[in-house]
Design a protein around this motif. Structure first.
Motif, mmCIF file in Angstrom:
data_model
loop_
_atom_site.group_PDB
_atom_site.id
_atom_site.type_symbol
_atom_site.label_atom_id
_atom_site.label_comp_id
_atom_site.label_asym_id
_atom_site.label_seq_id
_atom_site.Cartn_x
_atom_site.Cartn_y
_atom_site.Cartn_z
ATOM 1 N N LYS A 47 8.090 -14.626 32.356
ATOM 2 C CA LYS A 47 7.835 -13.721 31.226
ATOM 3 C C LYS A 47 6.350 -13.733 30.853
ATOM 4 O O LYS A 47 5.755 -12.687 30.603
ATOM 5 N N THR A 48 5.774 -14.938 30.837
ATOM 6 C CA THR A 48 4.352 -15.023 30.497
ATOM 7 C C THR A 48 3.495 -14.460 31.626
ATOM 8 O O THR A 48 2.499 -13.767 31.369
ATOM 9 N N VAL A 49 3.895 -14.719 32.879
ATOM 10 C CA VAL A 49 3.155 -14.163 34.022
ATOM 11 C C VAL A 49 3.170 -12.628 33.950
ATOM 12 O O VAL A 49 2.139 -11.971 34.156
ATOM 13 N N THR A 65 -1.765 -17.098 27.347
ATOM 14 C CA THR A 65 -0.826 -18.215 27.525
ATOM 15 C C THR A 65 0.302 -18.043 26.518
ATOM 16 O O THR A 65 0.197 -17.237 25.598
ATOM 17 N N SER A 66 1.378 -18.813 26.695
ATOM 18 C CA SER A 66 2.519 -18.661 25.780
ATOM 19 C C SER A 66 2.184 -19.176 24.384
ATOM 20 O O SER A 66 1.771 -20.317 24.243
ATOM 21 N N PRO A 67 2.340 -18.327 23.365
ATOM 22 C CA PRO A 67 2.088 -18.804 21.995
ATOM 23 C C PRO A 67 3.314 -19.520 21.444
ATOM 24 O O PRO A 67 3.876 -19.154 20.421
ATOM 25 N N MET A 84 4.363 -12.284 21.440
ATOM 26 C CA MET A 84 5.194 -13.186 20.632
ATOM 27 C C MET A 84 6.059 -14.037 21.545
ATOM 28 O O MET A 84 6.532 -13.573 22.577
ATOM 29 N N ASP A 85 6.252 -15.295 21.160
ATOM 30 C CA ASP A 85 7.168 -16.185 21.857
ATOM 31 C C ASP A 85 8.052 -16.800 20.778
ATOM 32 O O ASP A 85 7.607 -17.638 19.992
ATOM 33 N N LEU A 86 9.285 -16.350 20.710
ATOM 34 C CA LEU A 86 10.160 -16.733 19.598
ATOM 35 C C LEU A 86 11.035 -17.933 19.927
ATOM 36 O O LEU A 86 12.017 -18.197 19.236
ATOM 37 N N VAL A 112 7.537 -9.389 23.528
ATOM 38 C CA VAL A 112 8.258 -10.487 22.892
ATOM 39 C C VAL A 112 9.044 -11.318 23.911
ATOM 40 O O VAL A 112 9.960 -10.802 24.562
ATOM 41 N N GLU A 113 8.681 -12.591 24.032
ATOM 42 C CA GLU A 113 9.485 -13.528 24.833
ATOM 43 C C GLU A 113 10.542 -14.138 23.915
ATOM 44 O O GLU A 113 10.303 -14.344 22.751
ATOM 45 N N TRP A 114 11.705 -14.435 24.465
ATOM 46 C CA TRP A 114 12.828 -14.995 23.698
ATOM 47 C C TRP A 114 13.179 -14.112 22.503
ATOM 48 O O TRP A 114 13.402 -14.580 21.394
HETATM 49 MG MG LIG Z 1 6.506 -17.889 28.486
#
Ligand SMILES: [Mg+2]
Ligand SMILES: Nc1ncnc2c1ncn2[C@@H]1O[C@H](COP(=O)(O)OP(=O)(O)OP(=O)(O)O)[C@@H](O)[C@H]1O
Length: 147
Positions: A47-49, A65-67, A84-86, A112-114
């Protein structure tokens, strides 16, 4: 299970992180200000890639990078990117408390991740991206745009 909304679907097959980044870049070129993208897939799916590829297409110079701890990172590019990384969100209400309203309806792209952690708080028009693992480095990336 709720039936998914009618959507236009596009599928990419990725064999490497570079492929996933390229898919993210191609995809980002189709986006408009105010678009919201939800990324689905297990830990380490990419997801981040994929988001890094999107950032590349938006001319963002800063490394993405993943927040995970901050939940939201904002990048300046040809359009703002709100990443966003929830993962650490405890409840959907917290998503609203983050003050995301202006981001979701602003002039940038929100990814938005997660996003599952936000419950039903994301707009119905959200573009859904599902990343599935195929072996160690294979991924299937399915993009669904609500009609
Ligand atoms: Mg990620
Ligand atoms: N085809 C591929 N696409 C994307 N990443 C891949 C692929 N093959 C291997 N990888 C590796 O998988 C990992 C994906 O990490 P990434 O941080 O993007 O996952 P994530 O989905 O954001 O996970 P998290 O839920 O922890 O945030 C990286 O280490 C990357 O090198």
């Amino acid at each position: 299970m709720t039936p998914s909304l009618p959507a236009r679907t596009r599928v990419w097959v990725s064999e490497s992180p570079e492929d996933t980044r390229a898919a993210g870049s191609q995809f980002a070129k189709t986006l408009r200000p105010g678009d919201v993208v939800a990324l689905h897939g297990p830990l380490g799916a990419g997801k981040t890639v994929f988001t890094q590829g999107m950032a590349l297409a938006l001319n963002i110079q800063e490394p993405v990078t993943s927040p995970t701890f901050t939940l939201i990172a904002e990048y300046e590019g040809s359009m703002p990117l709100y990443h966003m990384d929830l993962y650490r969100l405890a409840a959907p209400e917290e998503f609203v408390w983050l003050g995301v309203e202006e981001m979701l309806n602003g002039k940038g792209i929100t990814v938005v991740e997660w996003s599952e952690r936000a419950g039903k708080e994301l707009p119905k028009r959200t573009i859904q991206v599902h990343i599935e693992l195929r072996g160690n480095t294979g991924r299937t990336i399915r993009i669904e745009r609500p009609l």
